[in-house]
Design a protein around this motif. Sequence first.
Motif, PDB file in Angstrom:
ATOM      1  N   LEU A 103      37.422  38.268  46.779  1.00  0.00           N
ATOM      2  CA  LEU A 103      38.780  38.767  47.545  1.00  0.00           C
ATOM      3  C   LEU A 103      38.140  39.750  49.030  1.00  0.00           C
ATOM      4  N   ASP A 104      37.318  40.403  48.471  1.00  0.00           N
ATOM      5  CA  ASP A 104      36.632  41.259  49.727  1.00  0.00           C
ATOM      6  C   ASP A 104      36.081  40.156  50.795  1.00  0.00           C
ATOM      7  N   ALA A 105      35.365  39.000  50.442  1.00  0.00           N
ATOM      8  CA  ALA A 105      34.864  38.288  51.284  1.00  0.00           C
ATOM      9  C   ALA A 105      35.838  37.326  51.861  1.00  0.00           C
ATOM     10  N   TYR A 106      37.057  37.135  51.263  1.00  0.00           N
ATOM     11  CA  TYR A 106      38.323  36.486  52.069  1.00  0.00           C
ATOM     12  C   TYR A 106      38.710  37.188  52.875  1.00  0.00           C
ATOM     13  N   VAL A 107      39.063  38.615  52.728  1.00  0.00           N
ATOM     14  CA  VAL A 107      39.725  39.690  53.584  1.00  0.00           C
ATOM     15  C   VAL A 107      38.709  39.724  54.794  1.00  0.00           C
ATOM     16  N   ARG A 108      37.416  40.063  54.539  1.00  0.00           N
ATOM     17  CA  ARG A 108      36.605  40.146  55.655  1.00  0.00           C
ATOM     18  C   ARG A 108      36.472  38.676  56.534  1.00  0.00           C
ATOM     19  N   SER A 109      36.937  37.498  56.046  1.00  0.00           N
ATOM     20  CA  SER A 109      36.718  36.366  56.862  1.00  0.00           C
ATOM     21  C   SER A 109      38.038  36.158  57.662  1.00  0.00           C
ATOM     22  N   LEU A 110      38.910  37.143  57.299  1.00  0.00           N
ATOM     23  CA  LEU A 110      40.346  36.811  57.960  1.00  0.00           C
ATOM     24  C   LEU A 110      40.047  36.864  59.651  1.00  0.00           C
TER      25      LEU A 110
END
Lengths: 219, 145
Positions: free
Chosen positions: B130-137
Motif C-alpha cells: 500500500l505504501d509503495a502504491y501510494v508513493r507511486s501515484l
Amino acid sequence: MAIFSVYVVNKAGGLIYQLDNYAPRAEAEKTFSYPLDLLLKLHDERVLVAFGQRDGIRVGHAVLSINGVDVNGKYTADGKEVLEYLGNAANYPVSIRFGRPRLTSNEKLMLASMFHSLFAIGSQLSPELGSSGIEMLETDTFKLHCFQTLTGIKFVVLADPRQGGIDSLLRKIYEIYSDFALKNPFYSLEMPIRCELFDQNLKLALEVAEKAGTFGPGS
Amino acid sequence: MTVHNLYLFDRDGVCLHYSEWHRKKQAGIPKEEEYKLMYGMLFSIRSFVSKMSPVDMKDGFLAFQTSRYKLHYYETPTGVKVVMNTDLGVGPIRDVLHHIYSGLYVELVVKNPLCPLGQTVQSELFRSRLDAYVRSLPFFSARAG
C-alpha cells in the motif's frame, strides 16, 4: 435550471432561511392489480416503498397520489388511510404515483444543524494547519457549496455538479443578506429572515447565476 | 500535490488500516478516537447527502474539500470504506481508491487465510504494498518525504 436550493444557517446552527429553487421531478405512476407487488411501510408519517424496486419506483420513494388524489402523510386528501385502502382488494385496480419524498420543514432544520456539526468536524480532522470547515461537498447528483462569513453565518447552495459560478453567487447572497436583511430595521439578528426584498433579490441572483453558469443540465 | 493520509474502514466502523505521509497537523485526540470521529462524520455525511439529494443517487458521496485539504471517499457494496485525504489540486481519484480495495485489500487481506477480517490489518505485505502504491501515484509528491 441547475441551482436546487439555498440554505442560510446562523452561527448557532439554526436554519434561518431556506429556498427551494428547482426540484427535478422524479416520479413514476403505475396501475396495480391486487395484491400489490410492492412492500410499503410507514416511516415518519409517510408511506414509503420498503421492497420491490421496479419500473422507476425505487426503495425509499413515497406514495404521492392514489388514482389522482393527492396523499398527505399517511392519509389521502379525502381522508382515507393509505395502507388500509391499498390492503383492500375491492379498491383495485388502482393507479399509484410514487416519487422522492419532499423534505419537511422539520427535516430541513435538522439537516441544517447536522451540516453545522459536519462543518466543524471537517475542520477538526484536517491533516493541514489552519483549515476551514467543508467548503464544497461533492456527490454524483449534486454539489453542496458553503461559504462561512467572518461572523459565522453559513450560506449553503445545492447545485448541479456541472453548474459553475457558485463561489461568486455565495458572495452575492452574502451581499443581498447584508443589504436587505441586516439593514432592515425590523429584522432581528440570528432570527428567521422574513424580508420581501431579500426574497426578491435572492431569486434574481439565482436566475442570473443559472444563466451565467456555463453548463446547465439543459445545455 | 500531496497525499496526507489514508483510512480504511469496514462495514462496522472498525478502522482496518491507517497510514499517513505528509500530515502536518494531528487532530489532538488519541488515534482510536480520531478513527471513531472520522467514521462518525462519514456516516453522518452519508445520511445527510441521501436526504439532501434532489434525485435518487447511485454512488452517493464522493468527496468534500475545505480551504486546505480534500477528502476522497469510496465505498464498496459490502460497506468497506476507503478514505484518502489529499491537497486541493487532486481531481477525482475513484479508480485509485478502487484499486486500493480490489488490488490490495482483497488480494492481500481478504484472500489471506492468516488475516482475520473485522480487525486491524497486521499483514506487513499489505502495509508495504500500500505504501509503495501510494508513493507511486502521480499526485504523490516527494517533498518533505
